[in-house]
Motif scaffolding. Structure first.
Motif, PDB file in Angstrom:
ATOM      1  N   ASN A 269      -6.577   7.702  -3.610  1.00 23.13           N
ATOM      2  CA  ASN A 269      -7.013   7.567  -2.225  1.00 23.13           C
ATOM      3  C   ASN A 269      -6.052   8.359  -1.339  1.00 23.13           C
ATOM      4  N   PRO A 270      -6.547   9.050  -0.319  1.00 19.12           N
ATOM      5  CA  PRO A 270      -5.644   9.776   0.578  1.00 19.12           C
ATOM      6  C   PRO A 270      -4.859   8.869   1.515  1.00 19.12           C
ATOM      7  N   ALA A 271      -5.184   7.574   1.537  1.00 19.25           N
ATOM      8  CA  ALA A 271      -4.504   6.656   2.459  1.00 19.25           C
ATOM      9  C   ALA A 271      -4.469   5.252   1.861  1.00 19.25           C
ATOM     10  N   GLU A 272      -3.815   4.335   2.576  1.00 22.98           N
ATOM     11  CA  GLU A 272      -3.801   2.928   2.167  1.00 22.98           C
ATOM     12  C   GLU A 272      -5.229   2.406   2.030  1.00 22.98           C
ATOM     13  N   ASN A 273      -5.360   1.350   1.227  1.00 23.69           N
ATOM     14  CA  ASN A 273      -6.685   0.781   1.024  1.00 23.69           C
ATOM     15  C   ASN A 273      -6.649  -0.736   1.193  1.00 23.69           C
ATOM     16  N   ARG A 274      -7.498  -1.249   2.039  1.00 24.06           N
ATOM     17  CA  ARG A 274      -7.543  -2.678   2.335  1.00 24.06           C
ATOM     18  C   ARG A 274      -7.850  -3.509   1.087  1.00 24.06           C
ATOM     19  N   GLU A 275      -8.835  -3.083   0.293  1.00 23.90           N
ATOM     20  CA  GLU A 275      -9.230  -3.868  -0.872  1.00 23.90           C
ATOM     21  C   GLU A 275      -8.119  -3.942  -1.920  1.00 23.90           C
ATOM     22  N   MET A 276      -7.352  -2.862  -2.046  1.00 22.69           N
ATOM     23  CA  MET A 276      -6.282  -2.868  -3.041  1.00 22.69           C
ATOM     24  C   MET A 276      -5.160  -3.824  -2.670  1.00 22.69           C
ATOM     25  N   TRP A 277      -4.848  -3.911  -1.378  1.00 19.87           N
ATOM     26  CA  TRP A 277      -3.856  -4.899  -0.939  1.00 19.87           C
ATOM     27  C   TRP A 277      -4.329  -6.300  -1.329  1.00 19.87           C
TER      28      TRP A 277
ATOM     29  N   SER B 265       3.204  -0.489   7.122  1.00 18.60           N
ATOM     30  CA  SER B 265       1.794  -0.299   6.824  1.00 18.60           C
ATOM     31  C   SER B 265       1.054   0.210   8.049  1.00 18.60           C
ATOM     32  N   THR B 266       0.028   0.999   7.830  1.00 15.93           N
ATOM     33  CA  THR B 266      -0.827   1.468   8.931  1.00 15.93           C
ATOM     34  C   THR B 266      -1.913   0.451   9.248  1.00 15.93           C
ATOM     35  N   MET B 267      -1.948  -0.648   8.493  1.00 19.15           N
ATOM     36  CA  MET B 267      -2.989  -1.644   8.675  1.00 19.15           C
ATOM     37  C   MET B 267      -2.451  -2.892   9.344  1.00 19.15           C
ATOM     38  N   LYS B 268      -3.363  -3.687   9.870  1.00 23.23           N
ATOM     39  CA  LYS B 268      -3.050  -4.990  10.416  1.00 23.23           C
ATOM     40  C   LYS B 268      -3.404  -6.048   9.390  1.00 23.23           C
TER      41      LYS B 268
END
Length: 257
Positions: free
Chosen positions: A104-112, A250-253
């Motif tokens: 993946n080119p970026a973080e992934n919500r499902e993988m977390w 992380s770039t995610m919330k």
């Protein structure tokens, strides 16, 4: 490191700079940092009961060609070959040693959500090119292909096909995996494998291949979206000690997971 041409069962990504991710709890990250080895359990330990097994759709294919046999002797030969390959697949399941990565080119919500159990976790990121160069030539590495296990058959009778295919249910994982098997040829490869082959004292059934790796292959370490300041500081200290990059936020919330 120069490595051998890819095996047909291990298709490479077209872009060798493809980003690869592993999401893991801190205990696994800490082990990687301290041991400087890549933990590769056998396929039977991965949690998927179909991992490395013969798809039911393949059974149906064998049945169809047996039924179309011209003679009883031919049908007996086909059924013998089918049973032999099924036994091989079952035996090899504990002999494939696997490291799974998410492309993946970026973080992934499902993988977390799937591969971590608490905010005390991280994601490490490298590239296909760096991971390939960091592993021995006898370790196969390529993209997983997803099929409908209920109706599809594997493309060839090569036993590596069993560990480089998964049920289409897992397609969202977009997985690339490295796979090691005990080299059958005497020499440096066999010696290297034996030196990296371990059995757990506490859990004798847990046998792993754990080759040494250069942690410089890790391009970034990303903290869980809910990582606390104390945990972030602990990871930063470990990264500094082991020579890995300073961890990133992380770039995610947390609401994204």
């Amino acid at each position: 490191m120069i490595y051998a041409a890819p095996h047909p069962a291990f298709p490479e990504p077209e872009d060798k700079e493809t980003l690869l991710w592993r999401y893991q709890d801190f205990s696994k990250f800490e082990w990687l940092a301290s041991e400087k080895r890549l933990f590769m359990p056998n396929a039977a330990s991965l949690g998927d009961p179909l991992e490395g097994t013969q798809p039911p759709g393949y059974d149906n294919w064998w049945t169809s060609i047996a039924e179309s046999a011209a003679t009883a002797a031919e049908r007996e030969t086909i059924e013998h070959n089918r049973d032999l390959i099924i036994r091989f697949a079952a035996a090899f399941r504990t002999r494939y040693y696997v490291s799974c990565w998410h492309m993946n080119p970026a973080e992934n919500r499902e993988m977390w959500g799937k591969y971590t159990t608490s905010p005390d976790s991280v994601a490490i990121q490298t590239t296909y090119k760096k991971l390939r160069a960091g592993l021995q030539p006898y370790v196969g590495m390529g993209m997983v292909r997803y099929i409908d296990y209920s109706i599809d058959r594997l493309p060839t009778l090569n036993m590596f096909e069993y560990i480089t295919h998964k049920n289409q249910y897992f397609k969202y994982e977009n997985e690339l995996r490295a796979v090691a098997m005990h080299p059958v040829i005497e020499g440096l490869d066999k010696k290297h494998f034996q030196e990296s082959h371990y059995q757990s004292e506490g859990t004798p059934s847990l046998i792993v291949y754990a080759p040494p790796i250069d942690l410089e292959m890790i391009e970034s370490v990303v903290l869980h979206p809910d990582a606390t300041p104390d945990f972030s500081a602990k990871v930063a200290s470990l990264c500094k000690e082991s020579g890995m990059p300073t961890p990133k936020k992380s770039t995610m919330k947390s609401t994204d997971i």
